[in-house]
Design a protein around this motif. Structure first.
Motif, PDB file in Angstrom:
ATOM      1  N   LEU A 244       8.012  -0.794   8.086  1.00 35.37           N
ATOM      2  CA  LEU A 244       7.549  -2.080   7.582  1.00 35.37           C
ATOM      3  C   LEU A 244       7.294  -2.062   6.083  1.00 35.37           C
ATOM      4  O   LEU A 244       7.566  -3.053   5.390  1.00 35.37           O
ATOM      5  N   ALA A 245       6.786  -0.954   5.587  1.00 35.93           N
ATOM      6  CA  ALA A 245       6.356  -0.892   4.178  1.00 35.93           C
ATOM      7  C   ALA A 245       7.439  -1.312   3.176  1.00 35.93           C
ATOM      8  O   ALA A 245       7.156  -2.072   2.241  1.00 35.93           O
ATOM      9  N   PRO A 246       8.704  -0.858   3.321  1.00 35.69           N
ATOM     10  CA  PRO A 246       9.723  -1.236   2.328  1.00 35.69           C
ATOM     11  C   PRO A 246      10.077  -2.720   2.327  1.00 35.69           C
ATOM     12  O   PRO A 246      10.749  -3.189   1.400  1.00 35.69           O
ATOM     13  N   LEU A 247       9.648  -3.450   3.346  1.00 35.43           N
ATOM     14  CA  LEU A 247       9.995  -4.868   3.436  1.00 35.43           C
ATOM     15  C   LEU A 247       9.085  -5.755   2.591  1.00 35.43           C
ATOM     16  O   LEU A 247       9.350  -6.951   2.456  1.00 35.43           O
ATOM     17  N   PHE A 248       8.036  -5.151   2.016  1.00 32.53           N
ATOM     18  CA  PHE A 248       7.050  -5.941   1.280  1.00 32.53           C
ATOM     19  C   PHE A 248       6.827  -5.360  -0.118  1.00 32.53           C
ATOM     20  O   PHE A 248       7.030  -4.169  -0.343  1.00 32.53           O
ATOM     21  N   ASP A 249       6.388  -6.224  -1.016  1.00 35.33           N
ATOM     22  CA  ASP A 249       6.180  -5.807  -2.409  1.00 35.33           C
ATOM     23  C   ASP A 249       4.733  -5.404  -2.672  1.00 35.33           C
ATOM     24  O   ASP A 249       4.298  -5.342  -3.819  1.00 35.33           O
ATOM     25  N   ILE A 250       3.989  -5.128  -1.610  1.00 29.18           N
ATOM     26  CA  ILE A 250       2.616  -4.646  -1.710  1.00 29.18           C
ATOM     27  C   ILE A 250       2.479  -3.401  -0.839  1.00 29.18           C
ATOM     28  O   ILE A 250       3.289  -3.193   0.076  1.00 29.18           O
ATOM     29  N   PRO A 251       1.496  -2.546  -1.098  1.00 31.54           N
ATOM     30  CA  PRO A 251       1.302  -1.367  -0.249  1.00 31.54           C
ATOM     31  C   PRO A 251       0.980  -1.756   1.186  1.00 31.54           C
ATOM     32  O   PRO A 251       0.139  -2.627   1.433  1.00 31.54           O
ATOM     33  N   VAL A 252       1.661  -1.141   2.137  1.00 36.62           N
ATOM     34  CA  VAL A 252       1.399  -1.317   3.566  1.00 36.62           C
ATOM     35  C   VAL A 252       1.253   0.086   4.154  1.00 36.62           C
ATOM     36  O   VAL A 252       2.224   0.832   4.219  1.00 36.62           O
ATOM     37  N   ILE A 253       0.021   0.452   4.528  1.00 36.72           N
ATOM     38  CA  ILE A 253      -0.204   1.808   5.020  1.00 36.72           C
ATOM     39  C   ILE A 253      -0.986   1.782   6.329  1.00 36.72           C
ATOM     40  O   ILE A 253      -1.714   0.828   6.614  1.00 36.72           O
ATOM     41  N   SER A 254      -0.820   2.821   7.117  1.00 43.17           N
ATOM     42  CA  SER A 254      -1.572   2.948   8.362  1.00 43.17           C
ATOM     43  C   SER A 254      -2.932   3.559   8.061  1.00 43.17           C
ATOM     44  O   SER A 254      -3.078   4.350   7.121  1.00 43.17           O
ATOM     45  N   VAL A 255      -3.917   3.225   8.857  1.00 44.72           N
ATOM     46  CA  VAL A 255      -5.274   3.665   8.559  1.00 44.72           C
ATOM     47  C   VAL A 255      -5.493   5.153   8.797  1.00 44.72           C
ATOM     48  O   VAL A 255      -6.410   5.747   8.234  1.00 44.72           O
TER      49      VAL A 255
ATOM     50  N   GLY B  47      -3.425   2.925  -8.613  1.00 46.92           N
ATOM     51  CA  GLY B  47      -2.264   3.587  -9.202  1.00 46.92           C
ATOM     52  C   GLY B  47      -1.158   2.628  -9.533  1.00 46.92           C
ATOM     53  O   GLY B  47      -0.490   2.753 -10.569  1.00 46.92           O
ATOM     54  N   LYS B  48      -0.967   1.631  -8.662  1.00 46.99           N
ATOM     55  CA  LYS B  48       0.062   0.603  -8.905  1.00 46.99           C
ATOM     56  C   LYS B  48      -0.280  -0.207 -10.144  1.00 46.99           C
ATOM     57  O   LYS B  48       0.591  -0.523 -10.963  1.00 46.99           O
ATOM     58  N   ASP B  49      -1.562  -0.528 -10.323  1.00 42.63           N
ATOM     59  CA  ASP B  49      -1.981  -1.310 -11.503  1.00 42.63           C
ATOM     60  C   ASP B  49      -1.801  -0.530 -12.794  1.00 42.63           C
ATOM     61  O   ASP B  49      -1.580  -1.114 -13.862  1.00 42.63           O
ATOM     62  N   ASN B  50      -1.916   0.800 -12.707  1.00 45.71           N
ATOM     63  CA  ASN B  50      -1.828   1.635 -13.909  1.00 45.71           C
ATOM     64  C   ASN B  50      -0.403   1.989 -14.307  1.00 45.71           C
ATOM     65  O   ASN B  50      -0.175   2.575 -15.356  1.00 45.71           O
TER      66      ASN B  50
ATOM     67  N   GLU C 211      -4.148   3.725  -3.991  1.00 47.63           N
ATOM     68  CA  GLU C 211      -2.753   3.311  -4.177  1.00 47.63           C
ATOM     69  C   GLU C 211      -2.661   2.042  -5.011  1.00 47.63           C
ATOM     70  O   GLU C 211      -1.793   1.904  -5.872  1.00 47.63           O
ATOM     71  N   LEU C 212      -3.574   1.111  -4.767  1.00 50.72           N
ATOM     72  CA  LEU C 212      -3.567  -0.133  -5.546  1.00 50.72           C
ATOM     73  C   LEU C 212      -3.918   0.125  -7.006  1.00 50.72           C
ATOM     74  O   LEU C 212      -3.318  -0.455  -7.905  1.00 50.72           O
TER      75      LEU C 212
END
Length: 222
Positions: free
Chosen positions: A86-97, A218-221, A215-216
């Protein structure tokens, strides 16, 4: 920086523990909850995850994205192997808990106790633990205990019985393991007021919150 996090659930039992964890560990961030309770019911009935179920989970992620969340946590450990689809289908981080929790468990010892209350979650988490260990060149032994009666108790509102069942399993496994892992978020409630052992017991809420926020950030940086 504050974020809006989408929490995608397959059972109502994970909603409160995950939101409680955000209030405790990351209260400055906002959570939105997205639930398809039929997913865990179908999984318990069939014992397997079908492509249709993964698509349903993907629709929840898409709804979360349309609500302008910055990242998504998939709260059902049984679906963790499908997070990478699922993760590659979206432009935001999608991770399992639970992935970060399982990585931490492997780093902490060779004898790992694993407790699950949903039948499919035990083998799924055990497989991921062994895959992580293999990738790191480490030899581990996983002692898995599946206690569906605890899940059934929680479904009928008997949280006390749910907690007792899990606590007893923790005591049993702690005698032979370096670390004990609770496979599902819904199980974390069993640790409230429980201090009978010295063996570390890992649950996913705090670890997964740190993981998504890291992760968020890191993405902002970048």
């Amino acid at each position: 920086m504050t974020y809006k996090i989408g929490l995608v659930h397959a059972t109502l039992n994970s909603v409160q523990p995950m939101n409680d964890a955000f209030r405790q560990y990351a209260s400055s961030h906002t959570c939105l909850n997205f639930l398809d309770e039929g997913l865990i019911q179908e999984l318990n009935e069939t014992g397997r995850i079908t492509p249709q179920m993964v698509r349903r989970l993907g629709k929840l992620v898409e709804t979360a994205r349309e609500s302008n969340v910055d990242g998504v946590l998939l709260s059902c450990s049984s679906f963790t192997p499908h997070a990478s689809l699922l993760a590659p289908l979206f432009d935001i981080p999608v991770i399992s808990v639970d992935y970060a929790m399982l990585e931490k468990a492997v780093s902490m010892g060779e004898q790992i106790g694993l407790i699950a209350t949903v039948r499919a979650a035990g083998p799924t988490s055990e497989k991921i633990l062994k895959e992580i260990a293999q990738k790191e060149g480490k030899s581990i032994v996983v002692n898995t205990e599946i206690v569906p009666k605890a899940f059934e108790a929680l479904q009928t509102g008997d949280e006390a019985q749910h907690n007792v069942i899990i606590q007893e399993k923790i005591k049993q496994l702690s005698a032979q393991c370096n670390v004990v892992v609770l496979a599902q978020i819904s199980m974390s409630r069993a640790l409230k007021g429980f201090s009978d052992i010295t063996t570390p017991v890992l649950t996913s809420p705090e670890i997964s919150i740190n993981s998504i926020l890291s992760e968020l950030a890191g993405k902002d940086n970048r």
